[in-house]
Write an enzyme that holds these catalytic residues in place. Sequence first.
Site: not given
Length: 442
Positions: A30, A35, A121, A210, A259, A266
């Site tokens: 990364d 991180k 994606t 996807k 809801g 995503c």
Amino acid sequence: MHITVIGTGYVGLVTGACFSEMGNHVTCVDVDKAKIENLKNGVLPIYEPGLEGLVTSNHKLGLLNFTTDLSEAMTHSDLFFIAVGTPPGEDGSADLRYVLTVAREIGENLSRYGVIVDKSTVPVGTADKVRQVVQGELDKRGVSVEFDVVSNPEFLKEGAAVGDFMRPDRVVIGTDSPRSEAIMKTLYAPFSRIQDKIVSMGIRDAEMTKYAANSLLATKISFMNEIAFMCEKLGVDVESVRKGIGSDSRIGYSFIYAGCGYGGSCFPKDVQALIRSAGEVGFTPLILKAVETRNAFQKKRLFEKVVAHFGDDLTGRRFGVWGLAFKPGTDDMREAPAVVVIDQLIAAGATVTAYDPVAMEEAGQSLAGHLKSGSLTLADHQYDAVKDVDAMLLVTEWKPFRQPDFEAMKRLMAQPVIFDGRNQYNPEQLKTEGFHYEGIGR
Ligand SMILES: NC(=O)c1ccc[n+]([C@@H]2O[C@H](COP(=O)([O-])OP(=O)(O)OC[C@H]3O[C@@H](n4cnc5c(N)ncnc54)[C@H](O)[C@@H]3O)[C@@H](O)[C@H]2O)c1
């Protein structure tokens, strides 16, 4: 196998940890130095059930390593997973800058046959772009190295990511070479032992799969929210309708809950990106546009109910919000409906106290402005969030919120009013307990 996973976010970290759990040597890369340092010390950047154990045990075994140095990681690997973000660009299309940056870096370092896997994606045609960028770098270096590009979209759900990866419904592999297909099938064989889960197809087919999957799930939610609105107007309980239609095996129970809207990193961006892809080939996707419009409306539905009950001016009113993450099981607040309703309540003059079982740290960042201005307070406990409030709004259906102590709530609240954005409570029971109750579509 020796694998490099580039991008150590939700998808990259889970992918790396699960491949290492099967005995593979994985290096997670990364650009975020903090991180990587944290991961080396066993500190995870995200909350995901079961992930910490996998990361720490495989790191100790030497199977899972972390670095910021892609070229060093690549010297040991034959498989390169691109798992960086593909956020929406200004026009809503998927921003491929991170994917193509990684492709360039792979091209700069590739020295023997490798399989480059698009896990992010990405729109149809991205594998071709990745191939061109890698080839361009090899040409610049004047070297001839064989490589394949594969599309292997990820279907894990935040909150259940490890389980989804370890026991997938299917593994989609889009390839155009038998060599890379065989390598991918070998890699995924341990995840596909009980039953063959691998679905092989063309690269472009995999890329579209996807987007089609996420858009269909978003469509189910928006469809149900539309039905819910009609139910309210027609004196129907959408919960009865949900059970009535979900029992039909052609429809099923999943993703038909009414809801206060879908969020997360995503569904909103993938629906948007697919709309853009359609536009690029001169097509107007009527259903997808409606899905998006319905969801934007739905995120404002709870506030509309608050205003219908208390009036437009909420000055001096206090509200308790239960749930900040975009769904239970995660601390992710990207595009969370809670942010929309909190913004609206505060803009109308109210103050808000909010509580979430795991997203409190994330809320400190996502809602920093309101916290600073004093219009929002984060409570240490779910019951502290309803103390002296005019109403409680349930936004995320975490388990501890499902069967609360209503008597205690009534004692704590200034007024016994509940707006249930996830239809968790029984309207009759709450009426008996003395609450004014409003759900979605009931
Ligand atoms: N989050 C999900 O539930 C989910 C599920 C399926 C698919 N996806 C897709 O997977 C992709 C990644 O999503 P995510 O949620 O894991 O993203 P994320 O934002 O959590 O992680 C992306 C990571 O990539 C790193 N990165 C960016 N540029 C880099 C570079 N040049 N080199 C190395 N690292 C770099 C970032 O620092 C970050 O840590 C997206 O395309 C997303 O749509 C996400």
